[in-house]
Design an enzyme around this catalytic site. Structure first.
Site, PDB file in Angstrom:
ATOM      1  N   PHE A  87      -0.930  -4.423   1.531  1.00  0.00           N
ATOM      2  CA  PHE A  87       0.169  -4.747   0.629  1.00  0.00           C
ATOM      3  C   PHE A  87       0.640  -6.201   0.720  1.00  0.00           C
ATOM      4  O   PHE A  87       1.543  -6.602   0.005  1.00  0.00           O
ATOM      5  CB  PHE A  87       1.353  -3.815   0.907  1.00  0.00           C
ATOM      6  N   ASP A 108       1.994   5.893  11.207  1.00  0.00           N
ATOM      7  CA  ASP A 108       0.831   4.999  11.276  1.00  0.00           C
ATOM      8  C   ASP A 108       0.675   4.421  12.689  1.00  0.00           C
ATOM      9  O   ASP A 108       0.361   3.239  12.852  1.00  0.00           O
ATOM     10  CB  ASP A 108       0.963   3.876  10.252  1.00  0.00           C
TER      11      ASP A 108
END
Length: 347
Positions: free
Chosen positions: A34, A145
């Protein structure tokens, strides 16, 4: 290595303007799906910081900012969580400023050639990361994550093994987790995520367990890419047939030579029509020409009959000392050859 949008183009040496003071980009440290992370100097304080630069039209920036605001309710230093310092926009970009940390756990292991850590070191990592998970649990937040890349040393030279958990871009409230949600890195993904079962903060505990296994073993506990998974399945398939308890059903050499693990048919695809172009095959071809070295234990070469090559030759017909059928160690007999014996032998 810069960053370009339809509004601006920024690179090393440029200044990101902010109400709290501009940020001079010294170096881009890395990039993700991102955006990019840059090491910057805040001009008003001369303090170095890590600035994550994300495209403004990405849902990722809004989601991460919301999670970081939740983290501000916690003592981020005490709970071993990266400290979020500032947020500003520039030219269609969202910039999130964090304290600058040292090196992530994966790169640290890579620097030491993936040599496993000692248990006393792993204990320190374990304690700190459980403090972090306990803090996240207290505000009903899942990191989602956790992997070696997202655990960083603060400053390994001045504060050895002092760590923080970073990157909350995929974090989510426990209440927002739905069965079937795809999360976590492959190889660190909890079984309930894979199976589409109900989810909670326990997915982070699974991932952290995989991280601790990684630093203990010096390798990933589970495969981290689909090719490796397919290759592992093929190998286990062959191994299962080789170790069949019924000798009549055990695989034969000619059958084994046609097995997909050796033929590598499972590694072919439209993008890679030749299995011989895979890294694993290249390694195999290299070893076939150079030869495979003897396995070494405790830095001492051992030959195929399990006796030190510096010792006298051992005949397979010899009985083990003290009649034990389970050899455990080498017993040096002054009047004869070195024998394999059990621990019951007298010195």
């Amino acid at each position: 290595m810069g960053l370009t949008t339809r509004y601006v183009q920024i690179g090393e040496g440029d200044v990101l303007p902010a109400k709290s003071g501009g940020y001079l980009i010294e170096k881009f440290l890395g990039q993700g799906s991102f955006g990019k992370v840059a090491r910057c100097v805040k001009l008003s304080t001369k303090e170095r910081m890590a600035v994550k630069i994300v495209k403004n039209d990405s849902w990722f920036s809004e989601k991460e900012e919301l999670m970081l605001k939740k983290l501000r309710n916690l003592d981020q230093d005490k709970n071993n969580l990266v400290k979020f310092l500032d947020r500003f926009k520039y030219g269609g970009l969202v910039c999130l400023a964090f304290e600058l940390l040292d090196i992530n756990l994966y790169d640290f292991m890579k620097q030491r050639h993936f040599m496993p850590l000692h248990l006393c070191q792993i204990r320190i990592i374990t304690q700190q990361m459980h403090v972090a998970l306990n803090a996240l649990k207290s505000i009903s937040l899942v990191h989602a994550d956790i992997k070696p890349d997202n655990i960083m040393f603060i400053n390994h030279q001045s504060q050895p093994f002092k760590l923080k958990l970073i990157d909350f871009g995929l974090a989510a409230p426990v209440s927002a987790l739905c069965p079937g949600t795809e999360m976590q890195a492959l190889g660190y993904r909890a079984p309930e995520v894979i199976l589409g079962l109900p989810l909670n903060e326990a997915v982070d505990m699974w991932a952290l367990g995989c991280v601790l296994a990684f630093v203990y073993l010096g390798q990933h506990l589970y495969p981290t890419d689909t090719t490796e998974i397919d290759d592992t399945r093929a190998f286990l398939s062959l191994l299962k047939q080789m170790l069949h308890v019924d000798p009549d059903r055990r695989i034969t050499p000619s059958e084994a030579l046609e097995h997909r693990f050796i033929k590598m048919t499972h590694l072919t695809s439209k993008d890679n029509p030749s299995p011989n172009s895979t890294p694993a095959c290249s390694k195999m071809q290299e070893e076939s020409t150079t030869g495979v070295k003897n396995y070494k234990t405790s830095s001492k070469a051992v030959n195929w009959n399990l006796v030190s090559i510096t010792s006298s030759e051992y005949s397979a017909d010899e009985e083990t000392a003290c009649g034990s059928s389970i050899p455990v160690m080498l017993c040096q007999n002054p009047s004869g050859p070195a024998l394999l014996c059990c621990n019951q032998c007298s010195p």
